[in-house]
Scaffold this motif. Structure first.
Motif, mmCIF file in Angstrom:
data_model
loop_
_atom_site.group_PDB
_atom_site.id
_atom_site.type_symbol
_atom_site.label_atom_id
_atom_site.label_comp_id
_atom_site.label_asym_id
_atom_site.label_seq_id
_atom_site.Cartn_x
_atom_site.Cartn_y
_atom_site.Cartn_z
ATOM 1 N N GLN A 1 0.972 -1.131 0.049
ATOM 2 C CA GLN A 1 0.178 -0.062 0.051
ATOM 3 C C GLN A 1 0.999 1.353 -0.093
ATOM 4 N N PHE B 1 0.617 4.676 0.187
ATOM 5 C CA PHE B 1 -0.257 5.680 0.806
ATOM 6 C C PHE B 1 0.671 6.850 1.633
ATOM 7 N N SER B 2 1.253 6.383 2.493
ATOM 8 C CA SER B 2 1.652 7.521 3.441
ATOM 9 C C SER B 2 3.062 7.974 2.764
ATOM 10 N N GLY C 1 0.437 11.527 6.724
ATOM 11 C CA GLY C 1 0.131 10.070 7.209
ATOM 12 C C GLY C 1 -1.364 10.300 7.631
ATOM 13 N N SER C 2 -1.550 10.627 8.896
ATOM 14 C CA SER C 2 -2.976 10.717 9.231
ATOM 15 C C SER C 2 -3.423 11.664 8.169
ATOM 16 N N TRP D 1 7.109 4.458 4.915
ATOM 17 C CA TRP D 1 6.373 3.418 5.841
ATOM 18 C C TRP D 1 5.731 2.429 5.164
ATOM 19 N N THR D 2 6.258 1.956 3.826
ATOM 20 C CA THR D 2 5.143 1.125 3.056
ATOM 21 C C THR D 2 5.597 -0.339 3.406
ATOM 22 N N SER D 3 4.772 -1.057 4.296
ATOM 23 C CA SER D 3 5.095 -2.277 4.747
ATOM 24 C C SER D 3 5.287 -3.459 3.560
ATOM 25 N N PHE E 1 9.188 -2.119 7.271
ATOM 26 C CA PHE E 1 8.434 -1.200 6.305
ATOM 27 C C PHE E 1 9.827 -0.360 5.529
ATOM 28 N N LEU F 1 3.711 0.595 17.356
ATOM 29 C CA LEU F 1 3.668 0.575 15.985
ATOM 30 C C LEU F 1 2.226 0.369 15.657
ATOM 31 N N ILE G 1 -0.049 3.066 15.746
ATOM 32 C CA ILE G 1 0.143 4.259 14.618
ATOM 33 C C ILE G 1 -0.414 3.710 13.264
ATOM 34 N N ALA G 2 -0.290 2.335 13.004
ATOM 35 C CA ALA G 2 -0.341 1.919 11.779
ATOM 36 C C ALA G 2 -1.906 1.923 11.482
ATOM 37 N N GLY G 3 -2.128 2.009 10.248
ATOM 38 C CA GLY G 3 -3.918 2.096 9.935
ATOM 39 C C GLY G 3 -4.481 3.118 10.926
ATOM 40 N N THR H 1 -3.839 6.536 13.930
ATOM 41 C CA THR H 1 -3.325 6.609 15.158
ATOM 42 C C THR H 1 -4.540 6.288 16.117
ATOM 43 N N GLU I 1 -5.463 8.824 17.921
ATOM 44 C CA GLU I 1 -6.104 10.116 17.827
ATOM 45 C C GLU I 1 -7.220 10.130 16.804
ATOM 46 N N GLN J 1 -11.693 18.749 19.716
ATOM 47 C CA GLN J 1 -11.171 17.204 19.894
ATOM 48 C C GLN J 1 -11.332 16.940 21.247
HETATM 49 C C1 LIG Z 1 4.271 -0.547 11.575
HETATM 50 C C2 LIG Z 1 3.516 0.584 10.479
HETATM 51 C C3 LIG Z 1 3.337 0.083 9.226
HETATM 52 C C4 LIG Z 1 2.872 0.962 8.287
HETATM 53 N N1 LIG Z 1 2.306 0.601 6.886
HETATM 54 C C5 LIG Z 1 2.166 1.167 6.153
HETATM 55 C C6 LIG Z 1 1.744 0.874 4.733
HETATM 56 O O1 LIG Z 1 1.882 -0.404 4.198
HETATM 57 N N2 LIG Z 1 1.487 1.659 3.895
HETATM 58 C C7 LIG Z 1 1.140 3.077 4.250
HETATM 59 O O2 LIG Z 1 0.794 3.829 3.314
HETATM 60 N N3 LIG Z 1 1.426 3.576 5.204
HETATM 61 C C8 LIG Z 1 1.776 2.862 6.345
HETATM 62 N N4 LIG Z 1 1.936 3.189 7.564
HETATM 63 C C9 LIG Z 1 1.982 4.556 7.906
HETATM 64 C C10 LIG Z 1 0.658 4.865 8.847
HETATM 65 O O3 LIG Z 1 -0.417 4.962 8.282
HETATM 66 C C11 LIG Z 1 1.065 6.339 9.445
HETATM 67 O O4 LIG Z 1 2.418 6.287 10.010
HETATM 68 C C12 LIG Z 1 0.051 6.680 10.131
HETATM 69 O O5 LIG Z 1 -1.218 6.917 9.507
HETATM 70 C C13 LIG Z 1 0.297 8.130 10.899
HETATM 71 O O6 LIG Z 1 0.890 9.326 10.240
HETATM 72 P P1 LIG Z 1 2.170 9.829 10.442
HETATM 73 O O7 LIG Z 1 3.347 8.818 10.637
HETATM 74 O O8 LIG Z 1 2.565 10.799 9.164
HETATM 75 O O9 LIG Z 1 1.920 10.582 11.741
HETATM 76 P P2 LIG Z 1 1.257 12.071 11.900
HETATM 77 O O10 LIG Z 1 -0.050 12.142 10.987
HETATM 78 O O11 LIG Z 1 2.387 13.052 11.642
HETATM 79 O O12 LIG Z 1 0.713 12.073 13.397
HETATM 80 C C14 LIG Z 1 1.954 12.580 14.178
HETATM 81 C C15 LIG Z 1 0.957 12.525 15.538
HETATM 82 O O13 LIG Z 1 -0.068 13.553 15.479
HETATM 83 C C16 LIG Z 1 -1.295 13.150 15.791
HETATM 84 N N5 LIG Z 1 -2.198 13.761 14.670
HETATM 85 C C17 LIG Z 1 -2.208 13.819 13.328
HETATM 86 N N6 LIG Z 1 -3.270 14.568 12.968
HETATM 87 C C18 LIG Z 1 -4.089 14.711 13.823
HETATM 88 C C19 LIG Z 1 -5.366 15.222 14.045
HETATM 89 N N7 LIG Z 1 -6.220 15.589 12.937
HETATM 90 N N8 LIG Z 1 -6.029 14.978 15.265
HETATM 91 C C20 LIG Z 1 -5.392 14.836 16.302
HETATM 92 N N9 LIG Z 1 -4.055 14.394 16.266
HETATM 93 C C21 LIG Z 1 -3.344 14.292 15.089
HETATM 94 C C22 LIG Z 1 -1.204 11.701 15.392
HETATM 95 O O14 LIG Z 1 -2.445 10.941 16.107
HETATM 96 C C23 LIG Z 1 0.141 11.164 15.914
HETATM 97 O O15 LIG Z 1 -0.048 11.195 17.228
HETATM 98 C C24 LIG Z 1 2.471 2.403 8.446
HETATM 99 C C25 LIG Z 1 2.940 2.736 9.902
HETATM 100 C C26 LIG Z 1 3.371 1.773 10.830
HETATM 101 C C27 LIG Z 1 3.872 2.448 11.930
#
Ligand SMILES: Cc1cc2nc3c(=O)[nH]c(=O)nc-3n(C[C@H](O)[C@H](O)[C@H](O)COP(=O)(O)OP(=O)(O)OC[C@H]3O[C@@H](n4cnc5c(N)ncnc54)[C@H](O)[C@@H]3O)c2cc1C
Ligand SMILES: Cc1cc2nc3c(=O)[nH]c(=O)nc-3n(C[C@H](O)[C@H](O)[C@H](O)COP(=O)(O)OP(=O)(O)OC[C@H]3O[C@@H](n4cnc5c(N)ncnc54)[C@H](O)[C@@H]3O)c2cc1C
Lengths: 416, 369
Positions: free
Chosen positions: A136, A138-139, A144-145, A169-171, A221, A373, A376-378, A380, A382, B263
């Motif tokens: 996938q 995506f990120s 990410g979020s 972070w592409t698993s 990843f 992990l 966070i994954a899939g 967070t 929050e 939030q």
């Molecule tokens: C083990 C693992 C496997 C993964 N595998 C994949 C994969 O295969 N493919 C893929 O595409 N991605 C993958 N990811 C990525 C994952 O989807 C993102 O890491 C996740 O969505 C968080 O995005 P970020 O890391 O950019 O953190 P950020 O979005 O920057 O978040 C940082 C912090 O800010 C908080 N935050 C952000 N926005 C808000 C908001 N609106 N309100 C409140 N708090 C907020 C978050 O909750 C978090 O605590 C993987 C991640 C991990 C850890």
């Protein structure tokens, strides 16, 4: 209220369990799980990967892969409850897994909705058969979020798109054959309107995969770089600029595909408190310890019975509650707390590293490092709370400053 | 698998909910809290008319002969309505104790009256600060006479029939005392939740009949059964508190926005929903174990009790916070639920006691598989 199968369900369960007992080895206890013959460490999950592929193919050939998919795409046309029964039965066996979730659980359902008939016939049966693995894309570093904030650029010339940018972070990117990909095709449109969604061959020229080491020490990843990667327009899913809608389909399925956080749970901490010494007594005789155990048991049981309520909704033909978000928040946090508390009970012994998979310490250490992990994954914690508040309770969306302005005017990413 | 109440049970639940809505039970709670009456007799009569005091009583004893599952759905609505009536004391506790009894004379004599609401029963168990367990009773039973001091008896000044825990030889059993008997002295006690009435009761050689005196397990069983029913009541109260918080958060504007769009408030609500969902699911398993008198009952009851106590506490306290200054007022209903949450946490033993019971039951049963 009862825990009995209907006659049809019982028949299906018997069929499933007959096939499984003829083709797999039964677990002797809950921790008696599949172990790959060869652990090559450092992201070298080679033997586990091949075992998982072969097990999937075996199931596929007997009609037990992608149960709920239509037969013409490699499935069984099974009902939702049959799929649950199969999972219950399969979990009693020592079988490999963990590599097909993104393909079968996320890419597959998305293809099912958006790919052409020809593409479905071409890609879905091999996906079900399991020798081809999907990932996938995506990120990104800045998204990410806030997935809709991605910047990987897609430009159309004739019938061909050119992709430039970076994913992170592409698993499983390092062993994947295909991928689903979200890109930005219009930087002047508002953020959610300029996205376009594709699937692609991971062997396409211009793709570079660089593993990232995780806090667990493994490297599952990756960073994925795109330099002038070509994708035919026929591999676009959904309309140009409509990628957000397609991505949401994938994300909804992601929530169903992620289940309980794996690692130490009530059973393990319960056993540990019976064995470990605390001021000359077994830890379990201590009142403070008992309170913690009770809390975790309530969470453990609460998730188990929530799942059962969902299953019986399925069994009645109703749509189950949107409770998958609860499962991840509760189980991942419970995992982390149990791991931390268990290591506390083991005292100094807990911080001596153990790589022996049968050593209880390795299990608690691995869980303590793996839990963050999962949180966070899939999505967070929050983001999942937002989803519960908005989609289950119907509360307002967060006030947004980024929805209506052109994408290239929005601040994003880390400024430090 | 069918891990849901039947359509009939859900219809019944709906009927009870409608009754309490029509009768504005929450308003009635406040009336009792502020007034001099010790319970709402009019609401009690309506509950009796609907047959809700007769649910689990066999038809041969004047009841409807349904099961505990039906009582569970009613309990949830009692909790949602924070009803100011002695329902739990009379139905979950006294009636259940007598149904459990092997003494047919007692059943024949009292069940019809309890079913018809002519008698209101309660369980007199606690004796001092601390947790009531099955074997700490100092009250004694000897030669048909019961003596001892019971404190904080729920609805003790309302009930005309007491199920009393007392020592008989080396066992702690359950006995039945008529409130009008000689040697019974009832003194009303002000209750933290003024919508419900409590009393201290002194027994001096009062005539008593035996419900169960051959083993101390009768009390544990009764408490486990009641724990499931109280847990449903707590889940009902928790859900009402969560919904109240949500409604307020959607309608209240601060900083130019609905406070429900912050939030901090959304996540508060999400956490309420999580704890409510876990509690509800545990209650369902409790209902199954209760309805089937399953060997899992001790674990299931304690699990339901502990998670429902937590859920009602969390939802009722965060509901007040969500209301800001309004939540702090006597006039708003938030505190009615907060008080009731506290009362329900205390009445059959507090959270620490039930957590301990839960772990003991798990140790005994070698759960989970
Ligand atoms: C083990 C693992 C496997 C993964 N595998 C994949 C994969 O295969 N493919 C893929 O595409 N991605 C993958 N990811 C990525 C994952 O989807 C993102 O890491 C996740 O969505 C968080 O995005 P970020 O890391 O950019 O953190 P950020 O979005 O920057 O978040 C940082 C912090 O800010 C908080 N935050 C952000 N926005 C808000 C908001 N609106 N309100 C409140 N708090 C907020 C978050 O909750 C978090 O605590 C993987 C991640 C991990 C850890
Ligand atoms: C005991 C008491 C004494 C007081 N004494 C005085 C006094 O002497 N003088 C005086 O002027 N006032 C006084 N107040 C008023 C007090 O300052 C307000 O009640 C308080 O500021 C909350 O405002 P509110 O009641 O309007 O609630 P609201 O602002 O409506 O808040 C309701 C809920 O929404 C949350 N919320 C609101 N905005 C946000 C946001 N931006 N982000 C996250 N959450 C938010 C709040 O935290 C709260 O949970 C008193 C209040 C109390 C309870």
């Amino acid at each position: 209220m009862d825990f009995n199968d209907t006659a049809e369900e019982a028949k299906f369960r018997k069929e499933a369990s007959d096939w499984l007992s003829a083709n797999a080895e039964k677990k002797e206890h809950s921790r008696d799980v599949y172990r790959p013959a060869e652990m090559t460490g450092e992201g070298g999950e080679s033997s586990a990967l091949q075992d998982a592929k072969d097990w999937m193919t075996k199931k596929y050939e007997a009609g037990w892969a992608c149960l709920h998919w239509p037969k013409e795409y490699g499935g069984r046309d099974a009902t939702a409850i049959e799929r649950v029964i199969w999972a219950q039965e399969e979990s009693k066996y020592k079988v490999p897994g963990g590599f097909h979730e993104i393909g079968q659980g996320m890419a597959g359902p998305t293809m099912m909705l958006y790919a052409t008939e020809e593409q479905k016939k071409q890609y879905l049966p091999p996906m079900a058969k399991g020798q081809e693995i999907w990932c996938q894309l995506f990120s990104e570093p800045g998204a990410g979020s806030d997935l809709a904030g991605i910047k990987t650029k897609a430009e159309l010339d004739g019938d061909t798109w050119t992709i430039n940018g970076q994913k992170v972070w592409t698993s499983g990117a390092h062993y994947s054959d295909y991928a689903i990909l979200v890109t930005r095709s219009d930087f002047n449109a508002p953020k959610h309107k300029g996205l376009t969604y594709f699937f692609l061959d991971m062997k396409s020229p211009g793709i570079e995969v660089r593993p990232i080491r995780q806090i667990t020490g493994g490297a599952n990843f990756n960073e994925v770089y795109f330099t002038d990667v070509k994708i035919p327009d026929s591999q676009r899913l959904g309309e140009v600029g409509d990628g957000w809608k397609v991505a949401l389909t994938t994300l909804m399925n992601e929530r169903l595909a992620v289940g309980d956080a794996s690692g130490v749970d009530f059973q393990e901490i319960f056993e540990l408190t019976k064995e470990s010494d605390f001021n000359g007594e077994n830890a379990i005789s201590n009142g403070g310890v008992r309170e913690r155990l009770a809390d975790w048991y309530c969470e453990y049981a609460g998730l188990k019975y929530t799942k059962m309520r969902n299953i019986s909704a399925l069994s009645r033909g109703d749509t189950p509650g949107p409770d998958a978000s609860i499962t991840k928040i509760v189980s991942a946090n419970k995992l982390q707390d149990i791991a931390n508390f268990g290591m506390d009970l083991m005292d100094n012994a807990s911080i001596i590293k153990s790589d022996d998979k049968d050593d209880i310490r390795a299990l608690f250490q691995g869980s303590l490092l793996g839990a963050p992990l999962i949180r966070i994954a899939g999505g967070t914690d929050e983001i999942l709370r937002n989803i519960i508040a908005e989609q289950v309770l119907g509360m307002p969306q967060d006030v947004r400053v980024d929805k209506t302005v052109p994408f290239n005017e929005i601040p994003s990413g880390s400024k430090n | 698998m069918n891990f849901e109440f039947s359509d009939d049970q859900l219809v019944m639940k709906e009927e009870v909910r409608k009754l309490f809505e029509k009768e504005d039970s929450v308003k009635r709670n406040r009336n009792i809290l502020e007034g001099d009456e010790n319970f709402d007799k009019d609401l009690w009569n309506k509950v009796v008319e609907m047959g809700l005091t007769a649910i689990t009583i066999p038809e041969e004893h004047g009841g409807i002969g349904l099961g505990f599952l039906e009582l569970c759905v009613v309990a949830e609505e009692m909790g949602r309505a924070i009803a100011p009536i002695p329902y739990s004391s009379s139905v979950y506790l006294a009636t259940t104790a007598i149904i459990n009894s092997s003494n047919d004379d007692v059943k024949k004599e009292y069940l019809p009256k309890l079913a018809a609401g002519e008698m209101i029963g309660t369980f007199a168990h606690s004796e001092e600060l601390g947790t009531p367990t099955s074997d700490n009773a100092k009250t004694t039973f000897q030669n048909g006479k019961l003596s001892g001091e019971k404190i904080a008896v729920p609805d003790g000044d309302i009930a005309n029939l007491f199920v009393v825990s007392a020592k008989s030889g080396d066992k702690v059993g359950l006995f039945l005392v008529d409130a009008d008997s000689k040697g019974v002295e009832v003194s009303k006690a002000e209750c933290f939740d003024g919508s419900r009435s409590y009393a201290n009761i002194s027994f001096k050689d009062a005539d008593a009949e035996i419900i169960e005196d051959s083993s101390s397990e009768a009390i544990d069983k009764l408490l486990n059964q009641a724990a499931v029913l109280f847990a449903f009541e707590q889940v009902g109260g928790a859900e009402a508190s969560m919904n109240m918080a949500k409604e307020y958060a959607m309608g209240r504007y601060a900083f130019g926005r609905q406070i429900g769009s912050f939030q901090a408030i959304k996540h508060k609500l999400a956490d309420m929903y999580i704890s409510l969902t876990l509690a509800r699911s545990n209650c369902y398993f409790g209902a199954w174990a209760l309805g089937n008198d399953a060997p899992e009952l001790p674990v299931a009851a304690a699990t339901a009790r502990v998670s429902a106590t937590k859920a009602f506490y969390e939802c009722s306290k965060e509901n007040i916070q969500t209301h800001g200054g309004m939540g702090a007022t006597w006039e708003f209903d938030c505190h009615l639920f907060y008080r009731r949450a506290r009362l329900l946490s205390a009445n059959i033993g507090g959270q620490s006691l039930w957590k301990d019971k839960l772990v003991s039951s798990i140790e005994r049963s070698n759960l989970p598989q």
